[in-house]
Design a protein around this motif. Structure first.
Motif: not given
Length: 422
Positions: A353-357, A361-362, A123-129, A134-137
């Motif tokens: 935190a979202a902007f930092h990520m 993660t580029d 399942l973790q493969k679906i959730f790319t950085p 976006v979810i954090l935002m």
């Protein structure tokens, strides 16, 4: 990382209690800022808060001893807060909380089942950085209307000036304190802001004695929600639980990476399983469900103590609070305006935190990658304010939920429209 006490260390009793106090203050702040969604009479709101304190305290203890066995604070899930608020808004006058808490119970069952076997790994493969960003935002931006209504409550126009100046002064002061303070004091910025804001509010407007007397009435009846199924609401909350699952996995994996635990995956699986079980309990007793919070690494870094045993007195303290209605009443008397300003600050840190990520993660090196992040946020903003009457009643829990529409959009953009494999 150089730590004074590792995960399985047992500090001397005096030091253990000091470290526990730090976690306790943080846990109190996390719980209190979610209690504004309680509905009903003052006595029923106190009872709701008692259930939240008891469940979160129990979850902290069980997770630390038998779940992920890591020093992580458990608190009400922000994403479920979004789900509850947007669902209530979509229902309009026909508010039925039984359907909401049934959906939370079902979501808890789904999370528990996903923790079995190797499902989480796939399942973790679906959730790319980018999807995580976006979810954090989305959690932050979809709480915007709620924060506005808390700071400037309808029918209290005479007190809107307090909300205005509390926002203008409070946000920079909290940011300044967070920047300047170090160690244990850094983690008490939010609790101190809650106390100072509440004191100033009641000095200006009075009425604390009246509020306290209302909240100190006899307890409301312990009514448990009935199971009522609504397909649209259940689907909307299942998407919210997708975000909860990401948060839970991320909290455990990030702390495991920070502390270098060799068995992080198994810890994560046990932690997620218990998160699911406690959400089942939450839905069964009619309260918001818990999640493992990702702010724990900062607390550990500032205190140099990663002992999971420091969380045991913290959980016990929350459970003790649950059995003192007068104490709960005082916490429940925190003005909505103050809670709104605190939430505004917290959602600002969430966006940070979202902007930092994005930077680390580029994730937005090209225009299309930036579009994958920007479009879902705009979609969420639109569907968060769209007139409900234009949406068919059956689809309101989905289309009327800005968070859900944002999640659907980012998954579609990331894995279908801009997927280089197609």
């Amino acid at each position: 990382m150089n730590l004074k006490y590792g995960i399985d260390s047992r500090p001397p009793f005096g030091q253990l209690m000091l470290y526990s106090l730090q976690w306790f203050v943080l846990a109190i702040a996390v719980v209190v800022t979610s209690l504004f969604i309680a509905v009903g009479s003052p006595a029923e709101r106190v009872l709701y808060a008692q259930k939240v304190f008891a469940l979160m305290g129990g979850a902290i203890i069980v997770q630390a001893l038998w779940g992920h066995r890591m020093p992580i604070v458990v608190g009400p899930a922000s994403v479920l807060l979004v789900g509850i608020i947007t669902t209530l808004a979509a229902q309009g006058e026909a508010v039925n909380t039984n359907k909401i808490y049934t959906a939370i119970l079902i979501g808890g069952c789904a999370v528990t089942l996903l923790s079995i076997g190797s499902t989480l790994k796939h399942l973790q493969k679906i959730f790319t950085p980018r999807i995580v960003i976006v979810i954090l935002m989305l959690i932050a931006v979809t709480l915007g209307p709620t924060i506005k209504n808390l700071i400037f409550p309808a029918g209290q126009e005479a007190r809107h000036a307090f909300g205005l100046w509390a926002t203008i002064a409070g946000i920079p002061l909290m940011a300044l304190a967070a920047n300047r303070l170090r160690g244990v004091m850094k983690s008490v910025v939010i609790p101190i802001a809650l106390v100072i804001g509440t004191i100033i509010y009641y000095i200006m407007y009075g009425g604390f004695g009246e509020v306290f007397s209302k909240y100190s009435e006899s307890e409301g009846p312990l009514l448990l929600p009935k199971l009522e199924f609504d397909g649209g609401i259940i689907l909307a909350f299942l998407l919210c639980f997708v975000a909860l699952l990401i948060n839970d996995i991320g909290s455990t994996q990030s702390l495991g990476g920070m502390l270098g635990t060799p068995d992080t995956d198994s810890r994560c699986r046990r932690g997620v399983g218990l998160t699911g079980i406690f959400n089942i309990i939450a839905g069964g007793i009619g309260i918001i469900g818990p999640v493992n919070f990702s702010m724990s690494p900062g607390v550990i870094a500032s205190s140099s103590c990663a002992s999971r045993y420091a969380l045991i007195p913290t959980g016990a303290g929350l459970m003790v609070c649950a059995f003192i209605p007068q104490l709960i009443a005082v916490m429940s008397a925190i003005p909505d305006t103050v809670i709104g300003v605190i939430l505004l600050y917290l959602m600002g840190t969430q966006l940070a935190a979202a902007f930092h990520m994005i930077s680390t993660t580029d994730s937005a090196k090209t225009f299309n990658q930036g579009l994958i992040i920007g479009l879902p946020v705009m979609v969420a903003l639109l569907f968060g304010i769209i007139p409900m009457q234009v949406i068919p009643s059956m689809l309101r829990p989905l289309i009327g939920n800005g968070f859900v529409m944002g999640v659907v959009t980012v998954i579609l953009l990331e894995h279908v429209i801009f997927n280089k494999k197609h």
